[in-house]
Design an enzyme around this catalytic site. Sequence first.
Site: not given
Ligand code: C5P
Length: 230
Positions: A30, A59, A61, A64, A118, A208
């Site tokens: 991603k 990603d 998002k 617009d 999330t 992470r």
């Molecule tokens: O580090 P972590 O596992 O929390 O990363 C989640 C990834 O998913 C990040 O890149 C974040 O921008 C992305 N994301 C998210 N929630 C969403 C859409 C994308 O956490 N609804």
Amino acid sequence: MELCVALDLSSAKENLALAKSLQDYNLWVKVGFRTYIRDGKSFIEALKQINPKFKIFLDLKLYDIPNTMADAAEEMAKLDIDMFNIHASAGTIAMKAVMERLASYEKRPLVLAVTALTSFDEKNFQRVYGESIEVKAQQFAKMSYENGLDGVVCSVFESRGIKVITSQDFLTLCPGIRPFGEDAADQQRVATLEFAKQESVNYAVVGRPIYKDKYPQQKVKNILKAITTS
Ligand code: C5P
């Protein structure tokens, strides 16, 4: 269920080193705001050079007016990527405009719509959207399905219900996965890999817990093993 590794590190060098360490796996990777704004199209080309079989989820998002979104979607389709996303709250006209613009492409990327980020908890989500996460996520998912999108971005907790009201084939991509119960950090609605599997999630996004691990490659190996064993 497939694993999608979020390449959210602070430099192209670090992200590419992480991708290189995972080159033997046929993964989704991603590419988010930070990386794309900084490293652009050449970063995507570099990833494909590391492993042409890496599937790329851009990603960004999109949110617009419909015509601007359709223009951006067309530019996405010209990149060597496999999936991108828009915000469902951009509405049905924007969804239609995006899908119509992509219709002439023989091989177009999958298009998903973000339902509820999330990082939202129930209270803060209600403040912005005036509805519960569950209700709004289902409304957004239905709208996305009816307008020909391929799936939605949602939390693991909404995945199964969304498939019930749309189709079992309607894709769910879920961030906030803490494979083996790792630290949630800023995510509010986190779930383990085991639970994601139970909830029929198609793509588990993990950032992470992989790149902050001392041994990211081993971590990915463990995750893939957990995904394939029931
Ligand atoms: O580090 P972590 O596992 O929390 O990363 C989640 C990834 O998913 C990040 O890149 C974040 O921008 C992305 N994301 C998210 N929630 C969403 C859409 C994308 O956490 N609804």
